[in-house]
Design an enzyme around this catalytic site. Structure first.
Site, PDB file in Angstrom:
ATOM      1  N   GLU A   1      -5.665  -3.518  -2.062  1.00 60.27           N
ATOM      2  CA  GLU A   1      -6.229  -4.696  -1.396  1.00 60.27           C
ATOM      3  C   GLU A   1      -7.274  -5.419  -2.230  1.00 60.27           C
ATOM      4  O   GLU A   1      -7.694  -6.528  -1.870  1.00 60.27           O
ATOM      5  CB  GLU A   1      -6.849  -4.279  -0.058  1.00 60.27           C
ATOM      6  CG  GLU A   1      -5.849  -3.903   1.004  1.00 60.27           C
ATOM      7  CD  GLU A   1      -5.460  -2.417   0.994  1.00 60.27           C
ATOM      8  OE1 GLU A   1      -4.916  -1.936   1.997  1.00 60.27           O
ATOM      9  OE2 GLU A   1      -5.718  -1.745  -0.041  1.00 60.27           O
TER      10      GLU A   1
ATOM     11  N   TRP B   1     -22.136  16.312   7.864  1.00 58.96           N
ATOM     12  CA  TRP B   1     -21.015  15.877   7.039  1.00 58.96           C
ATOM     13  C   TRP B   1     -20.972  16.634   5.720  1.00 58.96           C
ATOM     14  O   TRP B   1     -21.996  16.864   5.083  1.00 58.96           O
ATOM     15  CB  TRP B   1     -21.113  14.373   6.738  1.00 58.96           C
ATOM     16  CG  TRP B   1     -20.922  13.496   7.934  1.00 58.96           C
ATOM     17  CD1 TRP B   1     -21.876  12.758   8.583  1.00 58.96           C
ATOM     18  CD2 TRP B   1     -19.701  13.251   8.630  1.00 58.96           C
ATOM     19  NE1 TRP B   1     -21.313  12.079   9.634  1.00 58.96           N
ATOM     20  CE2 TRP B   1     -19.973  12.350   9.694  1.00 58.96           C
ATOM     21  CE3 TRP B   1     -18.381  13.694   8.463  1.00 58.96           C
ATOM     22  CZ2 TRP B   1     -19.002  11.898  10.568  1.00 58.96           C
ATOM     23  CZ3 TRP B   1     -17.404  13.243   9.338  1.00 58.96           C
ATOM     24  CH2 TRP B   1     -17.719  12.363  10.376  1.00 58.96           C
TER      25      TRP B   1
ATOM     26  N   LYS C   1     -16.647  17.303   9.131  1.00 59.79           N
ATOM     27  CA  LYS C   1     -17.817  17.352  10.005  1.00 59.79           C
ATOM     28  C   LYS C   1     -17.964  18.766  10.548  1.00 59.79           C
ATOM     29  O   LYS C   1     -17.185  19.213  11.389  1.00 59.79           O
ATOM     30  CB  LYS C   1     -17.705  16.357  11.153  1.00 59.79           C
ATOM     31  CG  LYS C   1     -19.026  16.123  11.862  1.00 59.79           C
ATOM     32  CD  LYS C   1     -18.989  14.913  12.766  1.00 59.79           C
ATOM     33  CE  LYS C   1     -20.386  14.570  13.268  1.00 59.79           C
ATOM     34  NZ  LYS C   1     -20.395  13.353  14.121  1.00 59.79           N
TER      35      LYS C   1
ATOM     36  N   THR D   1       0.850  -1.189   0.000  1.00 57.09           N
ATOM     37  CA  THR D   1       0.000   0.000   0.000  1.00 57.09           C
ATOM     38  C   THR D   1       0.882   1.235   0.000  1.00 57.09           C
ATOM     39  O   THR D   1       2.070   1.171   0.333  1.00 57.09           O
ATOM     40  CB  THR D   1      -0.910   0.015   1.236  1.00 57.09           C
ATOM     41  OG1 THR D   1      -0.088   0.029   2.416  1.00 57.09           O
ATOM     42  CG2 THR D   1      -1.808  -1.208   1.264  1.00 57.09           C
TER      43      THR D   1
END
Length: 542
Positions: free
Chosen positions: A330, A445, A440, A185
């Site tokens: 992944e 949101w 937030k 990653t």
């Protein structure tokens, strides 16, 4: 009672065997590190893969030993890819854009025994080699060069090694569950983590992305993976290219817009794959050069959310279909691909275009769901409105990170992606944000992706990023970091006014910061962590 059918393991070597047997004269074109071009074909790639498999065998390597590559997309890298995995070793592709400390960590964590590298990375490899105790062989992916020998006496040269070996090699019949390749990653927080793919998962993934409702490769195509082979195996494109027998154009290290336009026009590229920043550079160059990109029928966009304005430009100006896809290291990487269904033919062109903004729907082989939190097994409605944590399972999805004892899944066997998203009844996925990038504000949101898509559509803006800045009253508020085009005179007020009637007023960023460059990671993603460190407290200063 079992069926009475043959069983053959799904192996990467079978892909190159198929390409050699049935598409041997199909072109594989490569730009080298010095800018020269090599014209090869699948038969020659297969022969050189066998020669290099013999080289690796002469080193006395054992089954599943790791062989690292630090290289761009070129024919030698492709040949080595098939040789490594096909002979039962693990091909560990490494991003050369990482810091030296990260490279050292990754190579040692993988216990690589061999490191292959492109000629232009010799100084990088020399600078870290004393910190790599497990590496026994360093191979430059090029012809003999005395200047490199002077700097690196123990180096071996790929071309010389091939000359010592026969192209007669019988690929071993391996277990299909055996590991084939290893990618780490990007490691934006903490150490990078290794994802270990199997032969089976890779071949199934190749089938999936070749389908018409996926990336739609065929033997009629000329495919150019601009996404590097060290970025989730170039999204699987070189494997699928061998599977279907299409022509392959490998662009090497020159990924600027002008170089890519010239490759597309010279070699009649029909399909190309890359991240949004690559396509932004291509569009700018095509406009400058007056190219119409006549051959380009499809381009695949992944790695980051594709701005709607980019999809529109490719469609309206260049008659090119932009395929929006989603995935991650992944997930091999394909988790969803945006292709329309038959019923969508009844929609207006505007409605169809709006549907194209999403990341699409999963191909057979993977399943998606959204959950109310990262570890919960409580699935949320697939209504296209409810947001939740995106989770995935399937034939080519990670189970456990390389070298780790605990698995990476929820209790009921799903991998949590870290994305916040919606799903509709047809499975169309819309990524709202990375969970760590959501803003937030006063308990509500705000999606940074939505704000970025609006700003990047402005004709005087080249690149943007939206981050959360600390606010005394609202906890967090969005701020916009923007890079202007070279001739732009746009002001902060102009850009903020551009949001009017496009989004709720309370979601409009509080501030615009114009910068000369926006920091990008090695895979073309904006480094928002760096931007938060630099600008996260800026609203407290005023």
């Amino acid at each position: 009672m079992n069926g009475n059918m043959m069983f053959q393991p799904l192996l990467i070597s079978s892909l190159i065997e198929h390409a050699e047997m049935y598409h041997g004269d199909t072109a594989v074109i490569s730009k080298n590190t010095d800018g020269s071009m090599t014209h090869s074909n699948w038969a020659q790639v297969a022969k050189n893969s066998k020669r290099f498999a013999n080289v690796l065998q002469s080193f006395g390597l054992s089954l599943s030993d790791r062989v690292a590559t630090v290289a761009w997309n070129n024919h030698r890298h492709l040949e080595a890819w098939y040789a490594i995995s096909g002979s039962g070793l693990i091909c560990h592709t490494i991003n050369p854009r990482l810091f030296p400390e990260q490279l050292i960590y990754i190579i040692n964590d993988a216990h690589d025994r061999v490191v292959l590298f492109d000629k232009n990375f010799v100084h990088l490899i020399v600078s870290i080699k004393e910190y790599l105790p497990n590496v026994e062989h360093f191979i430059c992916l090029d012809a003999y060069d005395s200047a490199i020998v002077d700097a690196f006496p123990e180096v071996k040269f790929y071309d010389q090694l091939l000359d010592t070996q026969s192209d007669q090699y019988v690929w071993p019949e391996l277990e299909e569950s055996l590991a084939s390749s290893l990618c780490y990653t990007s490691g934006t927080t903490g150490h990078p983590k290794g994802v270990l793919y199997s032969h089976r998962s890779t071949v199934l993934h190749s089938y999936a992305i070749s389908m018409p409702d996926s990336l739609n490769f065929s033997a009629m195509d000329v495919v150019m993976p601009v996404v590097p082979m060290f970025h989730v195996n170039a999204w699987g494109a070189p494997y699928t290219a061998a599977m279907v027998g299409c022509s392959l154009v490998l662009p090497g290290p020159m990924l600027d817009g002008i170089s890519l336009v010239n490759l597309i026009d010279q070699y009649h590229v029909t399909n190309a794959l890359g991240v949004p920043t690559i396509w932004q550079g291509l569009l700018t160059a095509a406009h400058q050069l007056g190219s119409q990109l006549h051959s380009l029928k499809r381009n695949v966009v992944g790695g980051a959310t594709c701005p709607p304005s980019m999809i529109k430009t490719f469609r309206d100006v260049y008659q090119c279909e932009t395929i929006h896809a989603w995935g991650m290291t992944e997930t091999s990487p394909i988790g969803s691909v945006n292709q329309l269904k038959a019923k969508h033919a009844e929609l207006s062109e505007a409605e169809q275009f709006k549907l194209r903004f999403s990341q699409g729907r999963p191909p057979f082989g993977v399943t998606l769901r959204i959950s109310d939190d990262e570890k919960s097994q409580q699935e949320l409605p697939r209504d296209g409105q409810t947001t939740g944590h995106l989770q995935i399972k399937g034939h080519w999805i990670v189970d456990t990170y390389f070298g780790k004892n605990s698995n990476a899944l929820t209790e009921d066997g799903w991998f949590d992606t870290g994305d916040i998203a919606t799903l509709d009844a047809d499975g169309y996925l819309s990524i709202r944000d990375r969970s760590k990038d959501l803003i937030k504000s006063g308990g509500e949101w705000i999606s940074s992706v939505e704000l970025e898509n609006i700003a990047i559509a402005h004709p005087e803006i080249e690149n943007v990023a939206v981050i959360a800045a600390t606010h005394l009253k609202w906890d967090e508020r969005p701020i916009l970091i923007a890079k202007k085009s070279a001739t732009s005179q746009i002001t902060e007020t102009d850009l903020l006014n551009y949001y009017t009637d496009k989004i709720a007023k309370w979601q409009i960023p509080d501030k615009v910061i114009f910068v000369d460059t926006i920091p990008m990671g090695g895979t073309g993603k904006v480094l928002k962590k760096d931007l938060r460190e630099q600008f996260g407290a800026i609203l407290l200063e005023s």
